[in-house]
Design an enzyme around this catalytic site. Structure first.
Site, short mmCIF file in Angstrom:
data_model
loop_
_atom_site.label_atom_id
_atom_site.label_comp_id
_atom_site.label_asym_id
_atom_site.label_seq_id
_atom_site.Cartn_x
_atom_site.Cartn_y
_atom_site.Cartn_z
N LYS A 22 0.83 -1.22 0.00
CA LYS A 22 0.00 0.00 0.00
C LYS A 22 0.86 1.26 0.00
CE LYS A 22 -1.33 1.62 4.14
NZ LYS A 22 -1.21 2.99 4.63
N ASN A 23 1.88 1.27 0.88
CA ASN A 23 2.66 2.50 1.03
C ASN A 23 3.63 2.74 -0.12
OD1 ASN A 23 1.23 3.03 3.30
ND2 ASN A 23 2.88 2.60 4.76
N ARG A 122 1.18 14.81 13.20
CA ARG A 122 1.87 14.52 11.93
C ARG A 122 1.92 15.80 11.07
NH1 ARG A 122 -0.52 9.07 9.43
NH2 ARG A 122 1.41 9.10 8.22
N1 EPU Z 1 7.43 14.75 10.33
C1 EPU Z 1 7.62 16.09 10.60
N2 EPU Z 1 7.39 16.99 9.58
C2 EPU Z 1 7.00 16.61 8.35
C3 EPU Z 1 6.82 15.24 8.08
C4 EPU Z 1 7.05 14.34 9.10
O1 EPU Z 1 7.97 16.48 11.70
O2 EPU Z 1 6.82 17.49 7.49
C5 EPU Z 1 7.67 13.76 11.38
C6 EPU Z 1 6.45 12.98 11.81
O3 EPU Z 1 5.69 13.68 12.77
C7 EPU Z 1 7.03 11.70 12.35
C8 EPU Z 1 8.26 11.50 11.47
O4 EPU Z 1 8.47 12.75 10.83
O5 EPU Z 1 7.49 11.89 13.66
C9 EPU Z 1 8.14 10.47 10.39
O6 EPU Z 1 6.96 10.67 9.65
P1 EPU Z 1 6.93 10.40 8.10
O7 EPU Z 1 6.79 11.70 7.40
O8 EPU Z 1 8.06 9.54 7.70
O9 EPU Z 1 5.56 9.61 7.96
P2 EPU Z 1 4.65 9.63 6.68
O10 EPU Z 1 5.50 9.72 5.51
O11 EPU Z 1 3.56 10.63 6.85
C10 EPU Z 1 4.65 7.07 6.22
C11 EPU Z 1 3.67 5.94 6.18
C12 EPU Z 1 3.20 5.64 7.59
C13 EPU Z 1 4.42 5.29 8.44
C14 EPU Z 1 5.44 6.43 8.39
C15 EPU Z 1 6.73 6.12 9.11
C16 EPU Z 1 2.58 6.09 4.04
C17 EPU Z 1 1.34 6.34 3.28
N3 EPU Z 1 2.53 6.29 5.35
O12 EPU Z 1 3.96 8.20 6.75
O13 EPU Z 1 2.37 4.49 7.48
O14 EPU Z 1 4.03 5.05 9.77
O15 EPU Z 1 5.77 6.72 7.01
O16 EPU Z 1 7.34 5.01 8.56
O17 EPU Z 1 3.58 5.72 3.47
C18 EPU Z 1 0.66 3.01 8.06
O18 EPU Z 1 0.83 2.43 6.97
O19 EPU Z 1 -0.04 2.52 8.98
C19 EPU Z 1 1.29 4.29 8.29
C20 EPU Z 1 0.87 5.15 9.22
#
Ligand code: EPU
Length: 421
Positions: A22-23, A122
């Site tokens: 999915k991701n 987030r």
């Molecule tokens: N963060 C910031 N600023 C930003 C972006 C992120 O501070 O602009 C922080 C977040 O708060 C968090 C950390 O960075 O503490 C990591 O977040 P990340 O941005 O990597 O998460 P994401 O890209 O929004 C994806 C997955 C999540 C998974 C995370 C971490 C997808 C669609 N989502 O989210 O997946 O938990 O990476 O690996 O790819 C899930 O599938 O259940 C899920 C939540």
């Protein structure tokens, strides 16, 4: 609202196949506005999150459809409609990843800010910082981010105190591939799903170096064509299914996975003293004598232990022979499942960003509430081994990210039923 009714205590057996990730699908599909021509993903899982993104794409002038075979295709039909609405974006944060592609290709994009999330805070500040470094003029207006201007190459640091951002890296990368000039992204996320997006973009004609590292170098090109892509297997679904075998102390074969994407999880299986056989593209679980060993586990960005496996591993550790400590470095509030597991007889205490788990000999079935995708998976896993009946409410969370999970578990002999109450 659908629930899962699980009669615990059944031994599992047989073989189960992992679906596409999915991701990986979500950021690849969100890149559709970048492309001239049609893109397709050949092994997209049937998930509500993917259906939601397809709906949002259709509101921003990208035609898309899903064929019975699992093939999802997308093609720009009207590049003038570039507003992704709050009503849809708030239901799925990954849709914020339309911002980079739409802005880079159209010079204008308006995407709703996603709002709150039940796994914790987030923010999207790094997405915006990266796009600004590529020349985007960004303003926030009525809850929407508006990006304007022409993308030009730049130097960007995307790391933060937590490590790196997965979707932030994808969003910025998608703008850099069409920017005028060269871009360097330092502190890039190196998750397999980010690598898959890079490989897809390269297949479309992008020039990216450093794939799979924290340093991506991008040479902007004038246009990208569509491509056909088979996404990587879902490493989180794979590890969740392996835990289904382990928690029920059963022999099952989980196939169609990439063990090299699961090194940190395999390391913790080793520490737990469970018996598995790792093949080229499969993992077999084997029954063990005695109880699981307690351990410490901390989530980190890839290649560290994935936050998306924390809840499911915690379900396994509730039955360990001693005290385990699970620490969240990505989402310090991602522990709602701990309270629900406690309703099933687990002994778990929160201490800041950690959970201290005193293993018990058995869990007992109870009505529990799913709070997010991975929390629901943890409750289902616990239900498989708990004595009696577990009713998991709000399983729409699990439908977001696990394709036909109850059918897959039933095919292994689990007693799991979807019921409406
Ligand atoms: N963060 C910031 N600023 C930003 C972006 C992120 O501070 O602009 C922080 C977040 O708060 C968090 C950390 O960075 O503490 C990591 O977040 P990340 O941005 O990597 O998460 P994401 O890209 O929004 C994806 C997955 C999540 C998974 C995370 C971490 C997808 C669609 N989502 O989210 O997946 O938990 O990476 O690996 O790819 C899930 O599938 O259940 C899920 C939540």
């Amino acid at each position: 609202m659908d629930k899962f009714r699980i009669v615990g205590g059944k031994k599992l057996s047989g073989t189960v196949r992992v679906s596409g990730a999915k991701n990986a699908v979500l950021p690849i599909l969100a890149a559709a506005p970048l492309l001239d021509g049609r893109m397709e993903i050949t092994n997209a899982p049937h998930l509500s999150d993917i259906a939601t993104l397809m709906r949002i794409l259709s509101t921003v002038g990208v035609k898309c459809d899903r064929e019975h075979s699992g093939r999802v295709w997308a093609e720009v039909s009207d590049p003038r409609s570039s507003t992704a609405p709050y009503s849809l974006v708030r239901t799925m944060r990954a849709s914020f990843n339309l911002l980079g592609p739409m802005w880079a290709r159209r010079g204008y994009a308006k995407v709703s800010l996603p709002g709150g999330c039940n796994i914790g805070h987030r923010p999207v500040d790094l997405h915006l910082k990266g796009l600004r470094a590529l020349g985007a003029r960004i303003r926030v207006e009525g809850g929407y981010v508006v990006a304007e201007g022409e993308p030009v190459g730049g130097r960007i640091y995307l790391g933060g105190s937590f490590g790196s951002t997965v979707l932030g890296t994808c969003n910025v990368l998608c703008a850099a591939v069409l920017a005028k000039g060269d871009t360097t992204i330092e502190g890039a996320a190196m998750e397999p799903e980010v690598q898959d997006l890079c490989h897809f973009l390269i297949a479309c004609g992008a020039e990216i170096e450093g794939v799979g590292s924290h340093l991506l170098r991008v040479h902007g090109v004038k246009e990208l064509k569509g491509a056909s892509w088979k996404v990587i297997p879902d490493r989180i679904e794979a590890a969740t299914l392996v835990i289904a075998g382990l928690i029920t102390n059963s022999e099952i074969l989980v196939e169609g996975l990439r063990p090299e994407h699961l090194s940190a999880v395999l390391d913790r299986f080793d520490a737990a003293g469970v018996r598995i056989e790792v093949g080229e593209d499969s993992i077999r679980t084997l029954p063990r004598e005695g109880r699981i060993r307690p351990l410490d586990l901390t989530t980190y960005p890839y290649p560290g232990f994935p936050t998306d496996m924390q809840a499911q591993f915690m379900a396994l550790l509730t039955l360990a022979d001693g005290i385990s400590v699970v620490t969240e470095r990505i989402y310090p509030e991602r522990f709602i499942h701990a309270a629900e597991l406690t309703r099933m007889g687990a002994l778990i205490r929160r201490e800041g960003a950690s959970a201290v788990i005193q293993g018990v000999e058995r869990l007992s079935g109870a009505p529990v509430m799913a709070s997010d995708l991975r929390a629901s998976a943890a409750l289902v896993l616990a239900g498989l081994v708990a004595e009696g009946i577990t009713l998991v409410d709000r399983v729409y969370h699990i439908d977001r990210g696990y394709e036909r999970i109850e059918e897959k578990l039933r095919s292994l002999g689990a007693d799991v039923e979807r019921v409406q109450e």
